[in-house]
Design an enzyme around this catalytic site. Structure first.
Site, PDB file in Angstrom:
ATOM      1  N   ALA A   1     -27.269 -75.919 -50.105  1.00 24.95           N
ATOM      2  CA  ALA A   1     -28.259 -74.774 -51.178  1.00 24.95           C
ATOM      3  C   ALA A   1     -27.725 -74.564 -52.178  1.00 24.95           C
ATOM      4  O   ALA A   1     -26.389 -74.287 -52.175  1.00 24.95           O
ATOM      5  CB  ALA A   1     -28.689 -73.897 -50.246  1.00 24.95           C
TER       6      ALA A   1
ATOM      7  N   GLY B   1     -27.207 -77.217 -46.317  1.00 22.37           N
ATOM      8  CA  GLY B   1     -28.536 -77.724 -46.631  1.00 22.37           C
ATOM      9  C   GLY B   1     -28.402 -79.355 -46.916  1.00 22.37           C
ATOM     10  O   GLY B   1     -29.479 -80.076 -46.584  1.00 22.37           O
TER      11      GLY B   1
ATOM     12  N   GLU C   1     -28.223 -80.845 -43.226  1.00 22.37           N
ATOM     13  CA  GLU C   1     -29.581 -80.320 -42.988  1.00 22.37           C
ATOM     14  C   GLU C   1     -30.687 -81.497 -43.421  1.00 22.37           C
ATOM     15  O   GLU C   1     -31.312 -82.133 -42.597  1.00 22.37           O
ATOM     16  CB  GLU C   1     -30.165 -79.108 -43.202  1.00 22.37           C
ATOM     17  CG  GLU C   1     -29.317 -77.973 -42.232  1.00 22.37           C
ATOM     18  CD  GLU C   1     -29.579 -76.491 -42.827  1.00 22.37           C
ATOM     19  OE1 GLU C   1     -29.558 -76.259 -44.066  1.00 22.37           O
ATOM     20  OE2 GLU C   1     -29.706 -75.620 -41.868  1.00 22.37           O
TER      21      GLU C   1
ATOM     22  N   GLU D   1     -22.254 -72.266 -43.465  1.00 25.63           N
ATOM     23  CA  GLU D   1     -23.153 -71.363 -43.988  1.00 25.63           C
ATOM     24  C   GLU D   1     -22.195 -69.886 -43.499  1.00 25.63           C
ATOM     25  O   GLU D   1     -22.401 -69.011 -44.064  1.00 25.63           O
ATOM     26  CB  GLU D   1     -24.453 -71.301 -43.375  1.00 25.63           C
ATOM     27  CG  GLU D   1     -25.095 -72.103 -44.122  1.00 25.63           C
ATOM     28  CD  GLU D   1     -25.249 -73.575 -43.469  1.00 25.63           C
ATOM     29  OE1 GLU D   1     -24.418 -73.913 -42.730  1.00 25.63           O
ATOM     30  OE2 GLU D   1     -26.060 -74.431 -43.639  1.00 25.63           O
TER      31      GLU D   1
END
Ligand code: 3H9
Length: 715
Positions: free
Chosen positions: A67, A111, A114, A134
């Site tokens: 992200a 992300g 993911e 994270e």
């Protein structure tokens, strides 16, 4: 398509596969526009009847690295709704009626992984890494990482990856079914070719596209999983002591094993927001960007020419010199390592060998890697060969006379454009430079012990150091896998100068009645990697004593001097090296409370008329940490550190300050400078003028400002 995401058809290779390329340099973060771009590309590919499979790939140096971290600040500040986050995109990928293959190079992190796990298949090149980092930002995987990873890799592997945040290699990922294939070749062209070939096989097989979220067979039962979670919680406590995110990440993985996907997803969203709203994640994200910020030197622009560094010559094969040699060798740079005598040289080389052997035992390096590195380190007792070195590093005993002598020799033995670096930890770099024919090529590169482990490198700029020497040294820090922080020239520079008052207060507290163990415990509970008294034992009580002897003549009248450590020195308690210092040391240097020491200190205090009293943990933390902050403020006023963040990064990477508290200056801002200031004033009244608040601290406290605001206003 948007500029961030494109859809193409490599007609020459396979006409029925569409390629979706993310192009958001430098790391293809999922910034606003990227998820929307991927969604639009997938829709278009699905609508096109001639497309039978889709490859998702990153342009440039990496697949999606996660992200966009900068967006989190907006969510925290309430300026942006988190909403469903990445989930709509991930469901779109997973529910896509045509098989989607993620093609990974560089780092599929956070992300990014993911997203890849929501695809039906994953292929990668051998050098790729995957991970859920994270927790290093104080948050947890918020887009299904904790839920899909256990379904692919098994509960134990997933829990460990999510709790530690450490990345794994492509091979490890393949072994744990995170990847379906490692393709041949190790560049982007090979990746695309391999991914297209994989897509063709999938089309030919006609197999239904597997959805990871629907796999429940790998999640195990509660009885089998309970010890796994117990172990990984213990690991999280050890590796990330004091941090909340790793424990919440484990809770989320555990939820994945106990409840349906959607329920676990809702719980994870709640845990994610709890983490994001915590001061810990704010501090860790600040530290992430801080490590990158310190590379930027306002008056040394990024296009400053860099001198070539292909060979190093080091003077001094002691503990520091040997560690520095290992750093260069590990980066593939050949080293000439000089000592005065054959005997000292042999000892130094044996120490390097032993350090490497330990790394092999711990699985950090292979024996082949170590043989290659040892081959790069060439021992010598003369200055012959120094003329080929691009940088010469002095790492001899901390004495100005000795260092000057070495610099005279290095100046004469090297080519004129070679950089001359000193590893002094306290001495005046300009005075050292003054004995050379060209002080513009002199700089400090201050490594921290153990030099092959600690990440910090203070780069000390002298008043005549050339800008390209600064730029080259900062870049060299990155090559050596260090965090280079540029600091000005003063006694102790940034790190050691601030450490002085911190250690002084810890010793005063003991003289005032605090227990040795209580001082260290309070600071270790605060998050410091090791309490200051235990650090004294590690560094050597004799070293502290010697520094005090040298500094005695420059101390202003009436400054209280620490007594207890001198007493320990007189008693021959030099710390770990003699098996006793503030503590006693058992097997494997285990520290043991020593009932003998406290009464000796109590007697000393009585003699010196220092009243003994009970001291709270809160006072211990305030006395020591605010001493750091006050000296840090002076360092900022004097321009010895460029910005508050430089001080913070020095403390996070070199002094074991807890990363989740951001560093001393960030922490002070968080506490409130008015509060810090008023305690400093109280300490000044109670203890003496050495506690006088730094003018900058007083000014900011009076104006209700923070160090961060002060910095913003100046830049
Ligand atoms: C996440 O994904 C949460 C999810 O669960 C989703 C929840 C909804 N965002 O490090 P470098 C910048 S959390 C924004 O020097 P390298 C960096 O600041 C995220 N910016 O390169 C720097 O900027 P500048 C999980 C980012 O080659 C520039 O890019 N992912 C981001 O040495 C170059 O960076 C991570 O935690 C980002 N995600 O290393 C990965 N990443 O040039 C974090 C980098 O202005 N990133 N920047 O100073 C990394 O670990 C390294 O950057 C990486 C490349 C290994 C990728």
């Amino acid at each position: 398509m948007s500029e961030l995401v494109s859809l193409s058809r490599p007609a020459d290779v396979s006409s029925d596969v569409a390629v979706v390329t993310v192009r958001n340099p430098p790391v293809n973060a999922l910034s606003p526009g990227v998820p929307e771009g991927i969604t639009a590309a997938i829709d278009q590919a699905v609508a096109d009847d001639s497309v039978r499979a889709i490859v998702l790939i990153g342009a440039g140096r990496t697949f999606i690295a996660g992200a966009d971290i900068r967006e989190f600040a907006k969510v925290r500040a309430g300026k942006k709704e988190r909403g469903e986050g990445l989930h709509p995109l991930l469901f779109k990928l997973e529910d896509c009626p045509k098989p989607v293959i993620a093609a990974i190079h560089g780092t599929a992190f956070g992300g990014g992984l993911e997203t890849a796990m929501a695809c039906h298949y994953r292929v990668a090149i051998r050098s790729a890494q995957v991970g859920q980092p994270e927790v290093k930002l104080g948050i947890i995987p918020g887009a299904g990482g904790t839920l899909r990873l256990p379904r692919l890799a098994g509960v134990a592997k997933a829990a460990e990856m999510c709790a530690t945040g450490d990345p794994i290699s492509a091979q490890d990922a393949l072994d744990h079914y995170i990847l379906d294939r490692i393709v041949e070749g190790d560049d982007q062209e090979s990746l695309l070719k391999g991914a297209l070939a994989f897509a063709a096989e999938v089309i030919a097989s006609g197999a239904a596209a597997p959805k990871v979220r629907e796999k429940d067979d790998l999640l195990g039962d509660a009885a089998t999983n309970a010890p796994i979670f117990e172990n990984v919680r213990a690991l999280a406590h050890k590796k990330r002591r004091g941090q909340i995110a790793p424990l919440k990440a484990i809770d989320s993985v555990e939820a994945a094993t106990k409840m349906p996907f959607e329920e676990a997803r809702a719980l994870t969203a709640k845990l994610f927001m709890e983490c994001l709203q915590s001061p810990q994640s704010e501090a860790l994200i600040y530290a992430f960007f801080g490590e990158r910020e310190v590379r930027k030197i306002p008056d040394v622009p990024p296009d400053t020419p860099i001198r070539r560094v292909a060979k190093v010559a080091i003077v001094g094969a002691g503990t520091m010199g040997g560690g520095i040699a290992m750093n260069y060798a590990n980066a593939g740079i050949p080293v000439l390592l000089k000592e005065m005598s054959e005997e000292a040289l042999e000892k130094g080389m044996a120490r390097i060998r032993a350090n490497y052997d330990r790394s092999v035992q711990r699985g950090r390096f292979t024996s082949q890697f170590v043989s290659e590195r040892m081959y790069l380190i060439q021992p010598t007792t003369s200055y012959e060969g120094f003329q080929d070195a691009d940088i010469a590093v002095e790492a001899v005993f901390e004495s100005m006379e000795l260092k000057k002598a070495v610099f005279r020799d290095m100046d004469a033995a090297t080519k004129p454009e070679a950089i001359l670096a000193t590893n002094t930890s306290t001495l005046d770099v300009d005075e050292i430079a003054s004995v050379t024919s060209d002080p513009s090529r002199v700089i400090g590169t201050h490594f921290f012990s153990p030099a092959n482990v600690m990440r910090l490198l203070e780069v000390v700029r002298g008043k005549e150091t050339a800008k390209d020497v600064v730029a080259t040294s900062m870049q060299l820090a990155t090559r050596l896998r260090k965090v280079g922080v540029l600091v000005g020239n003063c006694h102790g520079f940034v790190g050691n100068r601030m450490f002085g008052p911190y250690v002084r207060e810890s010793q005063f507290l003991v003289e005032e009645g605090a227990k040795i163990t209580d001082v260290d415990k309070a600071l270790e509970d605060f998050g410091m990697a090791m309490g200051p008294l235990a650090v004294g034992d590690l560094a050597g009580i004799d070293i502290g004593w010697r520094i005090r002897q040298e500094a005695k003549h420059s101390q202003p009248e009436g400054v209280r001097q620490p007594l207890a450590e001198d007493k320990l020195y007189e008693m021959g308690r030099y710390g770990q090296k003699t098996g006793a210092g503030w503590y006693r040391y058992g097997e494997n240097r285990r520290r043991i409370d020593d009932p003998e020491v406290q009464p000796v200190i109590a007697a000393l205090a009585k003699e010196a008329e220092i009243a003994q009293r009970a001291v709270s943990a809160e006072e211990i933390v305030e006395r020591t940490i605010y001493a750091l902050v006050n000296e840090g403020a002076r360092i900022l006023e004097e321009g010895i550190a460029l910005r508050p963040v430089d001080i913070d990064i020095v403390y996070l990477t070199g002094y074991g300050f807890p990363s989740y508290k951001g560093g001393p200056m960030w922490y002070a801002d968080w506490v409130g400078l008015d509060k810090v200031h008023s305690r400093v004033r109280e300490f000044e009244q109670q203890h003496g003028h050495w506690w006088k608040p730094a003018p900058l601290l007083s000014e900011l406290a009076a104006g209700g400002k923070t160090f961060a605001q002060w910095q913003r206003e100046r830049s």
